[in-house]
Design a protein around this motif. Sequence first.
Motif, PDB file in Angstrom:
ATOM      1  N   ASN A   6       0.959  -1.149   0.100  1.00 25.45           N
ATOM      2  CA  ASN A   6      -0.045   0.109  -0.244  1.00 25.45           C
ATOM      3  C   ASN A   6       0.740   1.295   0.015  1.00 25.45           C
ATOM      4  O   ASN A   6       0.159   2.490  -0.819  1.00 25.45           O
ATOM      5  N   LYS A   7       1.470   1.185   0.485  1.00 20.86           N
ATOM      6  CA  LYS A   7       2.457   2.219   1.297  1.00 20.86           C
ATOM      7  C   LYS A   7       3.665   2.677  -0.597  1.00 20.86           C
ATOM      8  O   LYS A   7       3.488   3.529  -0.852  1.00 20.86           O
ATOM      9  N   LEU A   8       3.840   1.407  -1.043  1.00 19.10           N
ATOM     10  CA  LEU A   8       4.742   1.212  -2.482  1.00 19.10           C
ATOM     11  C   LEU A   8       3.623   2.122  -3.614  1.00 19.10           C
ATOM     12  O   LEU A   8       4.135   2.842  -3.702  1.00 19.10           O
ATOM     13  N   ILE A   9       2.563   1.791  -3.723  1.00 18.86           N
ATOM     14  CA  ILE A   9       1.697   1.737  -4.847  1.00 18.86           C
ATOM     15  C   ILE A   9       0.860   3.553  -4.374  1.00 18.86           C
ATOM     16  O   ILE A   9       0.395   4.124  -5.581  1.00 18.86           O
ATOM     17  N   GLY A  10       0.924   4.184  -3.406  1.00 15.40           N
ATOM     18  CA  GLY A  10       0.882   5.412  -2.764  1.00 15.40           C
ATOM     19  C   GLY A  10       2.016   6.065  -2.922  1.00 15.40           C
ATOM     20  O   GLY A  10       2.409   7.718  -3.045  1.00 15.40           O
ATOM     21  N   SER A  11       2.882   5.726  -3.192  1.00 15.62           N
ATOM     22  CA  SER A  11       4.077   6.546  -2.806  1.00 15.62           C
ATOM     23  C   SER A  11       4.723   7.295  -4.792  1.00 15.62           C
ATOM     24  O   SER A  11       5.522   8.169  -5.096  1.00 15.62           O
ATOM     25  N   PRO A  13       2.142   8.438  -8.171  1.00 18.60           N
ATOM     26  CA  PRO A  13       0.775   8.580  -8.633  1.00 18.60           C
ATOM     27  C   PRO A  13       0.580   7.899  -9.800  1.00 18.60           C
ATOM     28  O   PRO A  13      -0.737   7.331  -9.708  1.00 18.60           O
ATOM     29  N   LEU A  14       1.820   7.162 -10.430  1.00 22.94           N
ATOM     30  CA  LEU A  14       1.392   5.921 -11.107  1.00 22.94           C
ATOM     31  C   LEU A  14       2.249   5.163 -10.994  1.00 22.94           C
ATOM     32  O   LEU A  14       3.895   5.049 -10.480  1.00 22.94           O
ATOM     33  N   MET A  71      -0.838  -4.604 -13.453  1.00 31.67           N
ATOM     34  CA  MET A  71      -1.845  -3.117 -13.561  1.00 31.67           C
ATOM     35  C   MET A  71      -1.293  -2.368 -12.748  1.00 31.67           C
ATOM     36  O   MET A  71      -0.147  -1.969 -12.394  1.00 31.67           O
ATOM     37  N   LEU A  72      -2.265  -1.341 -13.151  1.00 31.00           N
ATOM     38  CA  LEU A  72      -2.120   0.034 -13.347  1.00 31.00           C
ATOM     39  C   LEU A  72      -2.699   0.887 -12.152  1.00 31.00           C
ATOM     40  O   LEU A  72      -4.328   0.651 -11.916  1.00 31.00           O
ATOM     41  N   PHE A  73      -1.874   1.239 -10.673  1.00 29.32           N
ATOM     42  CA  PHE A  73      -2.307   2.196  -9.411  1.00 29.32           C
ATOM     43  C   PHE A  73      -2.323   3.869  -9.982  1.00 29.32           C
ATOM     44  O   PHE A  73      -0.928   3.969 -10.670  1.00 29.32           O
ATOM     45  N   LYS A  74      -3.443   4.297 -10.219  1.00 26.89           N
ATOM     46  CA  LYS A  74      -3.128   6.039 -10.089  1.00 26.89           C
ATOM     47  C   LYS A  74      -3.463   6.617  -8.745  1.00 26.89           C
ATOM     48  O   LYS A  74      -5.365   5.577  -8.489  1.00 26.89           O
ATOM     49  N   ASN A  75      -2.848   6.844  -7.804  1.00 32.42           N
ATOM     50  CA  ASN A  75      -2.948   7.334  -6.537  1.00 32.42           C
ATOM     51  C   ASN A  75      -3.067   6.172  -5.784  1.00 32.42           C
ATOM     52  O   ASN A  75      -4.467   6.262  -4.773  1.00 32.42           O
ATOM     53  N   GLY A  76      -3.212   5.482  -5.923  1.00 30.23           N
ATOM     54  CA  GLY A  76      -3.153   4.257  -4.556  1.00 30.23           C
ATOM     55  C   GLY A  76      -4.507   3.397  -5.585  1.00 30.23           C
ATOM     56  O   GLY A  76      -4.873   2.636  -4.614  1.00 30.23           O
ATOM     57  N   GLU A  77      -4.868   3.736  -6.045  1.00 37.37           N
ATOM     58  CA  GLU A  77      -6.524   3.105  -6.718  1.00 37.37           C
ATOM     59  C   GLU A  77      -6.154   2.763  -8.198  1.00 37.37           C
ATOM     60  O   GLU A  77      -5.273   3.145  -8.893  1.00 37.37           O
TER      61      GLU A  77
END
Length: 99
Positions: A6-11, A13-14, A71-77
């Motif tokens: 969670n920290k990683l995908i929030g670290s 923007p993309l 998977m592509l995460f933008k701002n953690g989503e």
Amino acid sequence: MKANFNKLIGSHPLVLVDFYADWCGPCKTLAPILKDVAQDVGEKAKIVKIDVDKHQSLAGKFQVRGVPTLMLFKNGEMIWRESGVQPKEQLVQLINQNS
């Protein structure tokens, strides 16, 4: 790893996440493609590789049934998900459209 993930995908923007396995042939095909994508997009996106054998609970959480799964995460989503080898051009375009 879940808290770290969670920290990683929030670290950034993309974040493009590659769920892979060392024994997976298509994953080995995808690896140099991702290196090229990283060079092309620079700071627009962070690319992360997650070994499904070492992080089975994380793979289970995201219902990764086959590798490679991107998977592509933008701002953690999560905003995009696809299994199998993806062409470099498609991945670069996807990142550019969402940056």
